[in-house]
Structures are given as structure tokens and as C-alpha cells.
Motif scaffolding. Structure first.
Motif, PDB file in Angstrom:
ATOM      1  N   UNK A 181       0.827  -1.203   0.000  1.00 30.89           N
ATOM      2  CA  UNK A 181       0.000   0.000   0.000  1.00 30.89           C
ATOM      3  C   UNK A 181       0.866   1.259   0.000  1.00 30.89           C
ATOM      4  N   UNK A 182       1.964   1.239   0.739  1.00 32.59           N
ATOM      5  CA  UNK A 182       2.841   2.413   0.809  1.00 32.59           C
ATOM      6  C   UNK A 182       3.413   2.742  -0.568  1.00 32.59           C
ATOM      7  N   UNK A 183       3.783   1.704  -1.316  1.00 37.57           N
ATOM      8  CA  UNK A 183       4.297   1.920  -2.669  1.00 37.57           C
ATOM      9  C   UNK A 183       3.232   2.560  -3.553  1.00 37.57           C
ATOM     10  N   UNK A 184       1.981   2.110  -3.411  1.00 37.35           N
ATOM     11  CA  UNK A 184       0.891   2.688  -4.193  1.00 37.35           C
ATOM     12  C   UNK A 184       0.623   4.139  -3.798  1.00 37.35           C
ATOM     13  N   UNK A 185       0.768   4.462  -2.513  1.00 41.14           N
ATOM     14  CA  UNK A 185       0.620   5.855  -2.072  1.00 41.14           C
ATOM     15  C   UNK A 185       1.617   6.758  -2.776  1.00 41.14           C
ATOM     16  N   UNK A 186       2.869   6.312  -2.830  1.00 41.49           N
ATOM     17  CA  UNK A 186       3.914   7.109  -3.472  1.00 41.49           C
ATOM     18  C   UNK A 186       3.662   7.213  -4.983  1.00 41.49           C
ATOM     19  N   UNK A 187       3.129   6.153  -5.575  1.00 35.79           N
ATOM     20  CA  UNK A 187       2.774   6.201  -6.996  1.00 35.79           C
ATOM     21  C   UNK A 187       1.686   7.241  -7.240  1.00 35.79           C
ATOM     22  N   UNK A 188       0.692   7.292  -6.338  1.00 34.26           N
ATOM     23  CA  UNK A 188      -0.367   8.291  -6.449  1.00 34.26           C
ATOM     24  C   UNK A 188       0.179   9.704  -6.355  1.00 34.26           C
ATOM     25  N   UNK A 189       1.131   9.920  -5.456  1.00 32.65           N
ATOM     26  CA  UNK A 189       1.747  11.250  -5.310  1.00 32.65           C
ATOM     27  C   UNK A 189       2.450  11.657  -6.606  1.00 32.65           C
ATOM     28  N   UNK A 190       3.158  10.710  -7.216  1.00 33.82           N
ATOM     29  CA  UNK A 190       3.881  11.010  -8.458  1.00 33.82           C
ATOM     30  C   UNK A 190       2.918  11.345  -9.586  1.00 33.82           C
ATOM     31  N   UNK A 191       1.826  10.579  -9.707  1.00 34.43           N
ATOM     32  CA  UNK A 191       0.849  10.827 -10.774  1.00 34.43           C
ATOM     33  C   UNK A 191       0.172  12.179 -10.571  1.00 34.43           C
ATOM     34  N   UNK A 192      -0.212  12.496  -9.329  1.00 36.09           N
ATOM     35  CA  UNK A 192      -0.842  13.789  -9.048  1.00 36.09           C
ATOM     36  C   UNK A 192       0.115  14.936  -9.366  1.00 36.09           C
ATOM     37  N   UNK A 193       1.392  14.747  -9.025  1.00 35.22           N
ATOM     38  CA  UNK A 193       2.406  15.767  -9.302  1.00 35.22           C
ATOM     39  C   UNK A 193       2.537  16.015 -10.807  1.00 35.22           C
ATOM     40  N   UNK A 194       2.534  14.933 -11.575  1.00 34.42           N
ATOM     41  CA  UNK A 194       2.743  15.060 -13.016  1.00 34.42           C
ATOM     42  C   UNK A 194       1.493  15.524 -13.749  1.00 34.42           C
ATOM     43  N   UNK A 195       0.304  15.069 -13.305  1.00 33.67           N
ATOM     44  CA  UNK A 195      -0.916  15.384 -14.053  1.00 33.67           C
ATOM     45  C   UNK A 195      -1.588  16.666 -13.562  1.00 33.67           C
ATOM     46  N   UNK A 196      -1.868  16.743 -12.267  1.00 33.81           N
ATOM     47  CA  UNK A 196      -2.535  17.949 -11.740  1.00 33.81           C
ATOM     48  C   UNK A 196      -1.561  19.115 -11.694  1.00 33.81           C
ATOM     49  N   UNK A 197      -0.308  18.824 -11.335  1.00 32.94           N
ATOM     50  CA  UNK A 197       0.694  19.878 -11.301  1.00 32.94           C
ATOM     51  C   UNK A 197       1.356  19.983  -9.944  1.00 32.94           C
ATOM     52  N   UNK A 198       2.548  20.584  -9.944  1.00 30.19           N
ATOM     53  CA  UNK A 198       3.315  20.715  -8.703  1.00 30.19           C
ATOM     54  C   UNK A 198       2.725  21.777  -7.789  1.00 30.19           C
ATOM     55  N   UNK A 199       2.190  22.844  -8.380  1.00 28.76           N
ATOM     56  CA  UNK A 199       1.631  23.931  -7.584  1.00 28.76           C
ATOM     57  C   UNK A 199       0.708  24.759  -8.461  1.00 28.76           C
ATOM     58  N   UNK A 200      -0.170  25.539  -7.810  1.00 27.09           N
ATOM     59  CA  UNK A 200      -1.080  26.420  -8.544  1.00 27.09           C
ATOM     60  C   UNK A 200      -0.295  27.524  -9.232  1.00 27.09           C
ATOM     61  N   UNK A 201      -0.723  27.853 -10.431  1.00 28.99           N
ATOM     62  CA  UNK A 201      -0.093  28.944 -11.171  1.00 28.99           C
ATOM     63  C   UNK A 201      -0.901  30.228 -11.109  1.00 28.99           C
TER      64      UNK A 201
END
Length: 398
Positions: A181-201
């Protein structure tokens, strides 16, 4: 996402690809955000044996994550105006992996419970920020489809989270299931970072200067939203209670299923994965109230089937409860976004706090009923709550 058909029909081919891509990514992020929430429920018989406690005690500990989720929903609502939505989503998913890994160390029951609360805090913060982000970024017509995609990811996490937990625990060990589960959590963080973005513009929309408390008080004057808050409480109450203690019924006579087989039982969530995306289209065609009522009726019928001692009928009952409740949840969650005209973070915070409190209440209250009065009384109590949810749905527009 078949539930997005009505939205796709109005788009050009290029836009359709954008809608499909957005919905797929939203569903995937939801899947990886909430996979920890119910995956541990499939391990309940093993956890009870490992920790040497009663089903009610372990049921409360496993579902203690909903306490953290309720608290985080309110806290995020209070500070939402100053939180970077995009950054908050991926950071919370990354932090979620920490308590998940610590659960693999098999701490004492109190520490186990507190780590589940910590998991709930990070899951809820990511969940609430994502819903707020969608409410603010999607057009009114797209909200229903986006919410349906998010709830579909939630449903999928229920199935594959339980399957993964059971298979890892049954073949490798209890600790390995939490590491997975921990590995999947980190995968989710990476996908959110790449797709939604690192920060609001860009900055968040200007507010009218009211505090969150004032916004909540204003929202509580909205009888439709108040009804949704009550419905949210009932939906997770019934869901958590049903799928927490059904594990023990499946593990004992007359079913007596082993741990790995209990994991396979959760293929009952497949119908929910297929039907939940239809919620948005159903609301558009038949209205929120009629769509919600279909879900709640299916749930009630499913609960009644759980009184049988025939495995096939019992599994059909679980499938109907899952499909009905998730369909109803998708309708209710989307309705919150449509009935709220301002301060979506505050409205989502109220709804989600009530929703998650319903989860821990269901685990505790029905746990006591289950141990003192038995499965049948527990089921009839849940049927009564579905009737109450139907009564609250009368506030919805047709």
C-alpha cells in the motif's frame, strides 16, 4: 467512463479525448488516494487473530481512519483559502506512505489505531482538496462527470485494495500488504504531481470576506445541503458496517472461507465499478432524486439478502449493497457541488466530515450490535437507516 457519454456527446473529437484523459486520471488518483481506506478490512480475521482482540475492537481500530478523515475535512475547509490545491494533493499522498509503512511493524493496538487515524488525515486532505479543485476548475456540466470518475476510482480501490491486501497477506505476510500500500501511495503522489501539477499557477478565487464558520452557518441554512450531510453520514455508516462485519460471517460457519478466498469475494465490487460512472448520465436524464432512490433501493434489497445462509445469495447481496451505495454516493456528492453556489471548500468539508463520521459510527455501533445481538439485528438496523436516507432524499429536486 460510460457515465460521461452525455458530456462527450457535446464535445469535439479533440475535446472528447481531453474529457476521457481527465476522467481516467481523476479515477486513478482517487484509486491511489483511498486504496488504504478499505483494503485493511479484508484482513480483519487475520488481524483479530494476530492481535488477539475481539472483532468489534479490531473493527473500530481498522476503521479509525475515518476519524482522521472527518477531522481533516474540517481543517482543510478552514484553511482552504490559503492552501495550494495542487501541491496539497501530491504532498498529502506522499506523506500518507509514512503511517502506512509503520503499520507493517505490527505495533500494539493503540498505536495501530493512531496510525490508521494518521492515514485518514492524509487521505482526507488529498480527497477534499481534489474535490475542491474539481469544483473550482470544472464547468457546471463537467462536475457530474468528474465526480463520477472520482467515485469510480474510489469503488475500484475497494475491490483491488482488498484483493491486494488478501493476496499479499495470504502469500507473503501481513507486513508485506502494508508495504504494498505504501508503494501505491507514493505512486499516487507522483501521478498527481505530473498530471494535476506541482503547484497552482494562479491565485484562488476572491472570497466575500466571510470566515469559514460564517460560510458553514450560511450553508446550514441550505436545507438541500443539510439533507446531503445527513445522507453522507448514513451512506458510509451502512457501507463500513456491512463490509466490516461481513468478513466475520464469511470466515465462520456455514461459509468458513479462508483468508485468500475472502479476498476473492470482493469481486462483488465489479458491478459497482461498471454502474457508478452511469450516475452522472442518470442524474441528467432522470434527476438527482430518482437516481438516488434507485441506488438506495438496490442497497436495501442487498442488505436483506445478507440474512441468507446461501453463499451465492449472500454474495449477490454484497454486490447490490456495494453497487447501490456507491451509485447513491456519486449522486449525493455531485449534488453537493451543484447545490452550493459559493465557498465549495466549506461545503465539501461539511459533507465529507459527516460522511467519514458515519464510517466510524457504523464500525462502532454495529460492532456492538453484532456482538450483543447478532448479524440479523445488525442488518435490520442498517435497513432502517437506508429508509431514513430515502426520506432525506425527498429534499432533492426531481
Amino acid at each position: 467512463m460510460t457515465g460521461l457519454a452525455s458530456e462527450l456527446a457535446e464535445k469535439s473529437p479533440e475535446d472528447r479525448r481531453m474529457v476521457i484523459r481527465r476522467s481516467t486520471m481523476i479515477a486513478l488518483i482517487a484509486f491511489l488516494t483511498l486504496i488504504d481506506l478499505f483494503g485493511s478490512q479484508a484482513l480483519l480475521p487475520t488481524l483479530v487473530e494476530t492481535y488477539g482482540v475481539t472483532p468489534a475492537a479490531m473493527g473500530f481500530a481498522v476503521n479509525a481512519s475515518t476519524i482522521g478523515m472527518a477531522l481533516a475535512s474540517l481543517v482543510v475547509a478552514v484553511f482552504a483559502r490559503r492552501i495550494d490545491r495542487k501541491r496539497g494533493i501530491w504532498v498529502c499522498l506522499a506523506l500518507l506512505s509514512i503511517p502506512t509503512m509503520l503499520l507493517a511493524q505490527q505495533p500494539d493496538l493503540t498505536t495501530f489505531t493512531l496510525l490508521r487515524v494518521a492515514q485518514g488525515v492524509f487521505m482526507s486532505a488529498a480527497f477534499t482538496l481534489t474535490l475542491t479543485y474539481l469544483s473550482e476548475e470544472c464547468s457546471l456540466t463537467a462536475i457530474g462527470g468528474a465526480m463520477a470518475a472520482y467515485i469510480t476510482g474510489n469503488v475500484a480501490s475497494n475491490l483491488f485494495g482488498r484483493l491486494l491486501a488478501s493476496e499479499l497477506a495470504g502469500n507473503l505476510g501481513l507486513a508485506e500488504s502494508f508495504y504494498g500500500f505504501a508503494i501505491l501511495n507514493l505512486t499516487g503522489a507522483l501521478i498527481a504531481y505530473l498530471y494535476i501539477g506541482a503547484r497552482d499557477n494562479h491565485g484562488h478565487a476572491a472570497t466575500d470576506g466571510t470566515s469559514v464558520i460564517e460560510a458553514w452557518l450560511d450553508h446550514l441554512k441550505n436545507s438541500k445541503l443539510v439533507a446531503m450531510v445527513g445522507i453522507g453520514f448514513i451512506l458510509l455508516f451502512v457501507f463500513v458496517a456491512t463490509f466490516t462485519y461481513a468478513n466475520f460471517i464469511l470466515a465462520q460457519a456455514p461459509f468458513a472461507l479462508p483468508q485468500t478466498m475472502i479476498g476473492l469475494v470482493y469481486f462483488v465490487f465489479v458491478p459497482a465499478i461498471l454502474t457508478t460512472p452511469l450516475a452522472a448520465a442518470s442524474v441528467k436524464r432522470f434527476g438527482a432524486r430518482a437516481s438516488f432512490d434507485v441506488g438506495i433501493i438496490l442497497s436495501a434489497v442487498g442488505l436483506l439478502l445478507l440474512l441468507t445462509h446461501v453463499l451465492s445469495l449472500f454474495l449477490l447481496g454484497l454486490a447490490l449493497v456495494g453497487a447501490g451505495l456507491f451509485f447513491a454516493q456519486s449522486v449525493a456528492t455531485g449534488y453537493v457541488g451543484r447545490t452550493t453556489t459559493h465557498d465549495h471548500a466549506a461545503a465539501n468539508g461539511l459533507y465529507l466530515a459527516s460522511y467519514y463520521l458515519g464510517g466510524i459510527a457504523g464500525a462502532y455501533v454495529i460492532g456492538q450490535v453484532f456482538e450483543a445481538q447478532g448479524w440479523a439485528v445488525a442488518i435490520w438496523s442498517l435497513v432502517a437507516l437506508t429508509v431514513l436516507a430515502w426520506a432525506l432524499s425527498l429534499k432533492m429536486g426531481r
